[in-house]
Design a protein around this motif. Structure first.
Motif, PDB file in Angstrom:
ATOM      1  N   VAL A  75      10.908   4.555 -37.821  1.00 34.27           N
ATOM      2  CA  VAL A  75      11.338   3.621 -36.322  1.00 34.27           C
ATOM      3  C   VAL A  75      11.129   2.162 -36.790  1.00 34.27           C
ATOM      4  N   ALA A  76      12.260   1.708 -36.209  1.00 35.49           N
ATOM      5  CA  ALA A  76      12.261   0.193 -36.516  1.00 35.49           C
ATOM      6  C   ALA A  76      12.692  -0.519 -35.177  1.00 35.49           C
ATOM      7  N   SER A  77      11.732  -1.093 -34.410  1.00 31.25           N
ATOM      8  CA  SER A  77      12.014  -1.554 -33.118  1.00 31.25           C
ATOM      9  C   SER A  77      11.782  -3.310 -32.937  1.00 31.25           C
ATOM     10  N   LYS A  78      12.440  -3.653 -31.971  1.00 32.38           N
ATOM     11  CA  LYS A  78      12.469  -5.082 -32.110  1.00 32.38           C
ATOM     12  C   LYS A  78      12.658  -5.300 -30.556  1.00 32.38           C
ATOM     13  N   PRO A  79      12.126  -6.422 -29.830  1.00 37.20           N
ATOM     14  CA  PRO A  79      12.358  -6.852 -28.444  1.00 37.20           C
ATOM     15  C   PRO A  79      13.833  -6.807 -28.242  1.00 37.20           C
ATOM     16  N   TYR A  80      14.256  -6.359 -27.152  1.00 30.85           N
ATOM     17  CA  TYR A  80      15.923  -6.530 -26.787  1.00 30.85           C
ATOM     18  C   TYR A  80      16.043  -7.264 -25.305  1.00 30.85           C
ATOM     19  N   ARG A  81      16.637  -8.465 -25.731  1.00 31.74           N
ATOM     20  CA  ARG A  81      16.621  -9.382 -24.511  1.00 31.74           C
ATOM     21  C   ARG A  81      18.133  -9.709 -24.647  1.00 31.74           C
ATOM     22  N   PRO A  82      19.159  -9.133 -24.130  1.00 32.58           N
ATOM     23  CA  PRO A  82      20.571  -9.848 -24.378  1.00 32.58           C
ATOM     24  C   PRO A  82      20.794 -11.349 -23.838  1.00 32.58           C
ATOM     25  N   GLN A  83      21.372 -11.981 -24.625  1.00 33.13           N
ATOM     26  CA  GLN A  83      21.545 -13.335 -24.225  1.00 33.13           C
ATOM     27  C   GLN A  83      23.168 -13.489 -24.076  1.00 33.13           C
ATOM     28  N   LEU A  84      23.507 -13.648 -23.252  1.00 32.99           N
ATOM     29  CA  LEU A  84      25.074 -13.664 -22.978  1.00 32.99           C
ATOM     30  C   LEU A  84      25.473 -14.940 -22.449  1.00 32.99           C
ATOM     31  N   ARG A  85      26.764 -15.209 -22.365  1.00 29.18           N
ATOM     32  CA  ARG A  85      27.548 -16.301 -22.026  1.00 29.18           C
ATOM     33  C   ARG A  85      28.838 -15.815 -21.065  1.00 29.18           C
ATOM     34  N   SER A  86      29.081 -16.420 -20.268  1.00 29.16           N
ATOM     35  CA  SER A  86      30.384 -16.010 -19.424  1.00 29.16           C
ATOM     36  C   SER A  86      31.720 -16.504 -20.223  1.00 29.16           C
ATOM     37  N   GLY A  87      32.460 -15.592 -20.469  1.00 30.83           N
ATOM     38  CA  GLY A  87      33.763 -15.983 -21.149  1.00 30.83           C
ATOM     39  C   GLY A  87      33.719 -15.443 -22.548  1.00 30.83           C
ATOM     40  N   GLU A  88      32.415 -15.003 -23.137  1.00 30.81           N
ATOM     41  CA  GLU A  88      32.326 -15.043 -24.560  1.00 30.81           C
ATOM     42  C   GLU A  88      32.850 -13.652 -24.889  1.00 30.81           C
ATOM     43  N   THR A  89      33.621 -13.369 -26.092  1.00 29.37           N
ATOM     44  CA  THR A  89      34.231 -12.051 -26.617  1.00 29.37           C
ATOM     45  C   THR A  89      33.282 -11.371 -27.695  1.00 29.37           C
ATOM     46  N   LEU A  90      32.980  -9.901 -27.089  1.00 33.15           N
ATOM     47  CA  LEU A  90      32.259  -9.402 -28.168  1.00 33.15           C
ATOM     48  C   LEU A  90      33.217  -8.293 -28.731  1.00 33.15           C
ATOM     49  N   THR A  91      32.568  -7.442 -29.842  1.00 33.92           N
ATOM     50  CA  THR A  91      32.962  -6.277 -30.166  1.00 33.92           C
ATOM     51  C   THR A  91      32.205  -5.229 -29.523  1.00 33.92           C
ATOM     52  N   PHE A  92      32.661  -3.852 -29.334  1.00 32.40           N
ATOM     53  CA  PHE A  92      31.779  -2.917 -28.855  1.00 32.40           C
ATOM     54  C   PHE A  92      32.034  -1.705 -29.500  1.00 32.40           C
ATOM     55  N   SER A  93      31.002  -0.586 -29.538  1.00 38.14           N
ATOM     56  CA  SER A  93      31.028   0.505 -29.447  1.00 38.14           C
ATOM     57  C   SER A  93      30.478   1.335 -28.433  1.00 38.14           C
ATOM     58  N   LEU A  94      31.106   2.406 -27.790  1.00 37.11           N
ATOM     59  CA  LEU A  94      30.562   3.268 -26.795  1.00 37.11           C
ATOM     60  C   LEU A  94      30.858   4.725 -27.233  1.00 37.11           C
ATOM     61  N   ARG A  95      30.054   5.409 -26.698  1.00 37.44           N
ATOM     62  CA  ARG A  95      30.039   7.084 -26.769  1.00 37.44           C
ATOM     63  C   ARG A  95      29.812   7.307 -25.283  1.00 37.44           C
ATOM     64  N   ALA A  96      30.889   7.962 -24.568  1.00 33.05           N
ATOM     65  CA  ALA A  96      30.683   8.118 -23.194  1.00 33.05           C
ATOM     66  C   ALA A  96      31.048   9.256 -22.656  1.00 33.05           C
ATOM     67  N   ASN A  97      30.497   9.667 -21.295  1.00 38.40           N
ATOM     68  CA  ASN A  97      30.910  10.828 -20.600  1.00 38.40           C
ATOM     69  C   ASN A  97      31.931  10.464 -19.591  1.00 38.40           C
ATOM     70  N   PRO A  98      33.266  10.278 -19.728  1.00 33.65           N
ATOM     71  CA  PRO A  98      33.999   9.381 -18.789  1.00 33.65           C
ATOM     72  C   PRO A  98      34.356  10.540 -17.764  1.00 33.65           C
ATOM     73  N   VAL A  99      34.333  10.431 -16.457  1.00 37.10           N
ATOM     74  CA  VAL A  99      34.474  11.476 -15.485  1.00 37.10           C
ATOM     75  C   VAL A  99      35.366  10.760 -14.072  1.00 37.10           C
ATOM     76  N   HIS A 100      36.061  11.723 -13.601  1.00 35.32           N
ATOM     77  CA  HIS A 100      36.742  11.344 -12.264  1.00 35.32           C
ATOM     78  C   HIS A 100      35.810  12.056 -11.254  1.00 35.32           C
ATOM     79  N   THR A 101      35.539  11.623 -10.100  1.00 33.27           N
ATOM     80  CA  THR A 101      34.737  11.997  -9.103  1.00 33.27           C
ATOM     81  C   THR A 101      35.296  12.223  -7.918  1.00 33.27           C
ATOM     82  N   ARG A 102      35.568  13.229  -7.297  1.00 36.02           N
ATOM     83  CA  ARG A 102      36.213  13.715  -6.334  1.00 36.02           C
ATOM     84  C   ARG A 102      35.426  14.262  -5.141  1.00 36.02           C
TER      85      ARG A 102
END
Length: 222
Positions: A75-102
């Motif tokens: 285990v290698a851990s570090k504090p996680y406090r995302p520092q973000l700015r409006s308008g900035e561009t980021l690359t991303f990766s996501l594994r998700a369970n996309p669903v349609h709710t009805r």
């Protein structure tokens, strides 16, 4: 919050094979053991199962720091406090369970059913009497992109580009019930529109099935 990278100690081949063969539910149970201080606490972490040179690796975002004393897991851990700015561009990766709710019962407004967005889009094409239903890869791209655009609108980001692939239908047999869900892997570019909202999204995850390795969005500045 903490961000952790967890790798497998290769000195015990038998235990490594157990990890390699484990389903998403078993992996969740294994990672939960890294938080032994309060076993009654509900799950308070997100995880993503990946590979590094064919070795299993896990990424975690958690409220508590995971215990690194397990002989199998490094285990290698570090504090996680995302520092973000409006308008900035980021690359991303996501594994998700996309669903349609009805709704499933007009008389009961609280009753809902979750449909796999890819299969739901396929059904819509068939209902519209389309000349041809697109191939599965095209359905996954179209349905996945539509779903993630909607997620961005309420989670503090705007989608700039995305590739949705590796569509998978999973079935897990647990002691309590049989669970079926689907996953899509997303990679692309996004723009932060609401920094505070998006920072919360990075900590709480996107979509359902978080107990099975879905919902953790990994981002990086360009």
């Amino acid at each position: 919050m903490y961000f952790s990278r967890i790798s497998v100690n290769p000195t015990d081949p038998a235990k490594v094979m157990e990890v390699l063969k484990a389903n998403d539910y078993a992996l969740h149970q294994m990672l939960w053991k890294l938080f032994p201080d309060d076993p009654e606490t509900s799950r308070d972490f997100l995880f993503r199962h990946d590979e590094d040179q064919r070795w299993p690796v896990f990424y975690l975002v958690s409220q508590r720091e995971p215990d690194g004393s397990d002989e199998l897991l490094r285990v290698a851990s570090k504090p996680y406090r995302p520092q973000l700015r409006s308008g900035e561009t980021l690359t991303f990766s996501l594994r998700a369970n996309p669903v349609h709710t009805r709704k499933t019962d007009d008389a009961n407004q609280k009753k809902r059913k979750r449909d796999d967005v890819v299969m739901h889009l396929k059904w819509q094409y068939r209902q519209s009497n389309a000349d041809a239903v697109p191939a599965l890869a095209e359905l996954a791209q179209e349905a996945g992109e539509q779903w993630l655009v909607r997620q961005g609108e309420r989670n503090g980001f705007r989608l700039l580009s995305v590739r949705a692939d590796n569509y998978r239908q999973a079935r897990l047999d647990t002691r309590r019930r049989n669970i079926r869900f689907s996953t899509l892997d997303f990679t692309g570019l996004l723009q932060v529109t609401e920094p505070d909202v998006f920072a919360e999204t990075l900590c709480k995850g996107i979509g359902p099935a978080k107990a099975f390795g879905c919902g953790l969005m990994l981002v990086r500045r360009i």
